[in-house]
Design a protein around this motif. Structure first.
Motif, PDB file in Angstrom:
ATOM      1  N   PRO A   1      -0.608   8.096  -7.356  1.00 18.79           N
ATOM      2  CA  PRO A   1      -0.583   6.631  -7.263  1.00 18.79           C
ATOM      3  C   PRO A   1      -0.847   5.933  -8.592  1.00 18.79           C
ATOM      4  CG  PRO A   1      -2.696   7.444  -6.507  1.00 18.79           C
ATOM      5  CD  PRO A   1      -1.873   8.664  -6.844  1.00 18.79           C
ATOM      6  N   PHE A   2      -0.145   4.838  -8.803  1.00 20.00           N
ATOM      7  CA  PHE A   2      -0.366   3.958  -9.950  1.00 20.00           C
ATOM      8  C   PHE A   2      -0.595   2.555  -9.388  1.00 20.00           C
ATOM      9  CE2 PHE A   2       1.796   7.570 -11.603  1.00 20.00           C
ATOM     10  CZ  PHE A   2       1.507   7.664 -12.964  1.00 20.00           C
TER      11      PHE A   2
ATOM     12  N   GLY B   1       0.813  -1.205   0.000  1.00 19.83           N
ATOM     13  CA  GLY B   1       0.000   0.000   0.000  1.00 19.83           C
ATOM     14  C   GLY B   1       0.850   1.260   0.000  1.00 19.83           C
ATOM     15  N   LEU B   2       0.177   2.391   0.194  1.00 20.21           N
ATOM     16  CA  LEU B   2       0.868   3.684   0.189  1.00 20.21           C
ATOM     17  C   LEU B   2       0.558   4.522   1.422  1.00 20.21           C
ATOM     18  CD1 LEU B   2       0.513   4.746  -3.568  1.00 20.21           C
ATOM     19  CD2 LEU B   2       2.561   3.900  -2.405  1.00 20.21           C
ATOM     20  N   ASP B   3      -0.060   3.921   2.437  1.00 19.56           N
ATOM     21  CA  ASP B   3      -0.332   4.680   3.664  1.00 19.56           C
ATOM     22  C   ASP B   3       0.943   5.295   4.225  1.00 19.56           C
ATOM     23  OD1 ASP B   3      -2.958   3.983   3.412  1.00 19.56           O
ATOM     24  OD2 ASP B   3      -2.996   2.560   5.080  1.00 19.56           O
ATOM     25  N   TRP B   4       2.025   4.538   4.148  1.00 22.21           N
ATOM     26  CA  TRP B   4       3.310   4.998   4.678  1.00 22.21           C
ATOM     27  C   TRP B   4       3.803   6.260   3.959  1.00 22.21           C
ATOM     28  CZ3 TRP B   4       7.451   5.275   1.332  1.00 22.21           C
ATOM     29  CH2 TRP B   4       7.307   4.595   0.115  1.00 22.21           C
ATOM     30  N   LEU B   5       3.584   6.304   2.629  1.00 23.57           N
ATOM     31  CA  LEU B   5       4.069   7.435   1.849  1.00 23.57           C
ATOM     32  C   LEU B   5       3.233   8.685   2.113  1.00 23.57           C
ATOM     33  CD1 LEU B   5       6.121   8.437  -0.186  1.00 23.57           C
ATOM     34  CD2 LEU B   5       4.634   7.624  -2.032  1.00 23.57           C
ATOM     35  N   TYR B   6       1.919   8.520   2.218  1.00 28.40           N
ATOM     36  CA  TYR B   6       1.070   9.666   2.550  1.00 28.40           C
ATOM     37  C   TYR B   6       1.406  10.194   3.943  1.00 28.40           C
ATOM     38  CZ  TYR B   6      -1.834   8.814  -1.559  1.00 28.40           C
ATOM     39  OH  TYR B   6      -2.283   8.673  -2.851  1.00 28.40           O
ATOM     40  N   ALA B   7       1.668   9.266   4.882  1.00 28.51           N
ATOM     41  CA  ALA B   7       2.019   9.684   6.244  1.00 28.51           C
ATOM     42  C   ALA B   7       3.346  10.447   6.245  1.00 28.51           C
ATOM     43  CB  ALA B   7       2.104   8.463   7.159  1.00 28.51           C
ATOM     44  N   LEU B   8       4.316   9.960   5.483  1.00 28.71           N
ATOM     45  CA  LEU B   8       5.602  10.652   5.399  1.00 28.71           C
ATOM     46  C   LEU B   8       5.455  12.004   4.704  1.00 28.71           C
ATOM     47  CD1 LEU B   8       7.958   7.674   4.500  1.00 28.71           C
ATOM     48  CD2 LEU B   8       8.200   9.169   6.483  1.00 28.71           C
ATOM     49  N   GLY B   9       4.606  12.051   3.670  1.00 30.00           N
ATOM     50  CA  GLY B   9       4.375  13.312   2.985  1.00 30.00           C
ATOM     51  C   GLY B   9       3.776  14.356   3.911  1.00 30.00           C
ATOM     52  N   ASN B  10       2.817  13.921   4.733  1.00 29.30           N
ATOM     53  CA  ASN B  10       2.200  14.846   5.689  1.00 29.30           C
ATOM     54  C   ASN B  10       3.199  15.299   6.746  1.00 29.30           C
ATOM     55  OD1 ASN B  10      -0.295  14.694   4.413  1.00 29.30           O
ATOM     56  ND2 ASN B  10      -1.005  12.988   5.683  1.00 29.30           N
ATOM     57  N   ALA B  11       4.007  14.351   7.230  1.00 25.65           N
ATOM     58  CA  ALA B  11       4.989  14.691   8.266  1.00 25.65           C
ATOM     59  C   ALA B  11       6.049  15.648   7.717  1.00 25.65           C
ATOM     60  CB  ALA B  11       5.641  13.420   8.804  1.00 25.65           C
ATOM     61  N   TYR B  12       6.458  15.411   6.471  1.00 23.83           N
ATOM     62  CA  TYR B  12       7.476  16.274   5.866  1.00 23.83           C
ATOM     63  C   TYR B  12       6.925  17.681   5.649  1.00 23.83           C
ATOM     64  CZ  TYR B  12      11.215  17.882   2.779  1.00 23.83           C
ATOM     65  OH  TYR B  12      12.258  18.588   2.224  1.00 23.83           O
ATOM     66  N   SER B  13       5.690  17.772   5.175  1.00 26.01           N
ATOM     67  CA  SER B  13       5.076  19.087   4.949  1.00 26.01           C
ATOM     68  C   SER B  13       4.855  19.830   6.259  1.00 26.01           C
ATOM     69  CB  SER B  13       3.750  18.928   4.203  1.00 26.01           C
ATOM     70  OG  SER B  13       3.968  18.480   2.878  1.00 26.01           O
TER      71      SER B  13
END
Length: 526
Positions: free
Chosen positions: A67-68, A43-55
């Motif tokens: 996403p693809f 999945g991509l939950d980890w990437l969205y979480a990292l994106g939010n944390a980075y922002s």
């Protein structure tokens, strides 16, 4: 991980792929970091979480994740990553040609010549965090070495996973089995399969999906058990059984033994499987996993992403009563002189020694050494037993586009991902799964791990892996085009077996191919 095979899923992939391509073809503003990411089993939950944390740390930066879905989506990203055009900054995918592209060096783009398709990440690997650690010092050393090409790093892994045999504990109990019935040798495994069939309770010993099988992903465990660490290392590095570079890459005895095990598991009588679920030929991968979780089979070869993947497919997260068991040791081990001459000349004795090894490995000081067995034989059995799973994840790579206008920001995002803060964000989003790195200080948050995730964590602590995944960095494989999965001169070996070909026939076809083409292969590797 699994491909999306249903027509409706393929339509969704097409829509998402077209939409994402349109998006990445439009130049975003200077404060937007654009990431193309494949949505596979983890999945991509980890990437969205990292994106939010980075922002949150950098409010001026917007992280745009495109996403693809599935294998089709991954193929699309592969194409974009090699197009040398567009406005994507980071690609998160399973690259087909990571090492090949890194070795190729300079390429021409619409913006001029660049040193490599992928941006050089060496500086973020080696530059320290505030605590003095570096990405390189935190990262699993074998993974870092795998990703290094000509002294430089061009990517990072975005998962750490493995594959092996998963057990459905509810089906196991229904069959009247206990942990004492877990097989430790392959002879015991097949005896267990026969025992399950004799119970006639509508539970198959194994289940798989022919359209997306995993047996071509785990066969190497049995080869590693038989050959041992040194000789398996030769094969991983593209060398023959003597440790030399020539065309005799398919001359390891353990290769034939490993394929024999797979062939036996796929045995059919009158076109019906003996040990696999009767619908294995027609089931989609998702349906197969659903059947397994429902208890229609006791065992299934699968990856550590299984639960995350099925929680996406089924409504609501569940704590499935499944766990990993260790790959049974190939019974042919008793044919090796140091084992046979050391007092281990029957499968019963081999099983006794394996259980002794397991006990001593776990710290049981009361374990009694099997009578009449030499220390050398025990050491060799222990070496074989320490190949219980096959490592994966090395081809799940995040790279920065070499033509990106925001390479510095993209690198900073990746460096944040491997910081202690970023690794904890990843861990929480993935319910206890980790990146291939260690925290510099402190601990992860205390999570209530599922039964399956706990078994994954326990297995990863032991790190009893076959590591054929690292072969992809050897020049004979990544530049020479040699297959370490028996597809030189033949097709997918599971399909070949189901078509009636024997392991000997498959191996000989590969031997012939290498013999006929070795000069060309060797020249490609220079």
């Amino acid at each position: 991980m699994k491909k999306i095979v249903a027509i409706t899923a393929l339509l969704l992939v097409a829509v998402l792929a077209l939409g994402s391509f349109a998006a990445c073809d439009q130049k975003p503003d200077e404060n937007t970091l654009t990431i193309e990411a494949v949505n596979l089993g983890f999945g991509l939950d980890w990437l969205y979480a990292l994106g939010n944390a980075y922002s949150a740390k950098h409010p001026e930066i917007k992280v745009d994740i495109q996403p693809f879905v599935g294998q089709v989506g991954n193929d699309t990203i592969n194409g974009h990553s090699e197009a040398t055009a567009g406005y994507t900054d980071i690609f998160v995918f399973r690259p087909t040609n990571y090492h090949f592209n890194a070795y190729q060096g300079a390429v021409n783009t619409s913006k001029g010549k660049i040193d490599c398709l992928y941006a050089d990440l060496t500086d973020i690997y080696t530059s320290p965090y505030e605590d003095g650690s570096t990405m390189k010092s935190k990262m699993d050393a074998k993974v870092a070495k795998f990703l290094q090409v000509n002294g430089k790093y061009y990517g990072v892994n975005w998962v750490d996973d493995f594959m092996g045999i998963v057990r459905n504990k509810d089906a196991w109990t229904k069959l009247g089995l206990t942990d004492n019935d877990i097989p430790v040798t392959t002879d015991e495994m097949f005896s267990l399969c026969d025992k399950i069939l004799a119970k006639n309770q509508g539970i198959a010993p194994f289940i798989y999906s022919k359209t997306e099988e995993y047996y071509t992903s785990i066969w190497d465990i049995w080869m590693a058990q038989y050959e041992g660490e040194e000789k398996m290392g030769y094969f991983i590095r593209g060398l023959n059984p003597m440790g030399e570079a020539d065309e005799n890459l398919y001359s390891f005895t353990g290769q034939k033994i490993a394929l024999d095990m797979v062939n036996r598991l796929l045995e059919k009588n009158n076109k019906k499987y003996k040990y696999q679920h009767e619908n294995s030929d027609s089931l989609t991968f998702t349906d197969m996993q659903s059947y397994f979780l429902e208890g229609q089979a006791a065992l299934c070869v699968n990856g550590s992403w299984l639960e995350i993947e099925m929680n996406k497919s089924l409504a609501g997260k569940k704590n499935y009563n499944i766990d990993y068991i260790r790959m049974p040791v190939v019974s042919d081990l008793i044919k090796i002189p140091v084992v046979k001459d050391g007092g281990v000349n029957t499968d019963e004795k081999l099983a006794e020694v394996i259980r002794y090894v397991d006990a001593t490995d776990s710290g049981d000081q009361s374990a009694v050494k099997p009578e009449g067995v030499s220390e050398e034989a025990i050491a060799r059995v222990r070496e074989a037993r320490h190949f219980s799973y096959t490592r994966g994840g090395t081809d799940h790579t995040m790279v920065v586009a070499g033509w990106s206008e925001k390479i510095a920001s993209a690198k900073d995002f990746i460096k944040f991902m491997y910081s202690d803060e970023g690794m904890k964000v990843y861990y929480n989003a993935q319910g206890g799964m980790t990146l291939p790195a260690k925290l510099t200080s402190g601990n992860y948050d205390a999570l209530q791990l599922s039964t399956f995730t706990q078994s994954v964590v326990d297995a990863m602590k032991s790190a009893y892996y076959s590591e054929l995944c690292f072969a992809k960095s050897a020049k004979v494989y990544c530049l020479g085009g040699v297959s370490f999965n028996f597809t030189n001169g033949s097709g997918n070996f599971v399909n070949e077996m189901l078509a009636g070909k024997t392991p000997d026939t498959i191996i000989n076809a590969n031997k012939t191919y290498l013999k006929q083409n070795w000069t060309t292969i060797a020249n490609k590797c220079k």
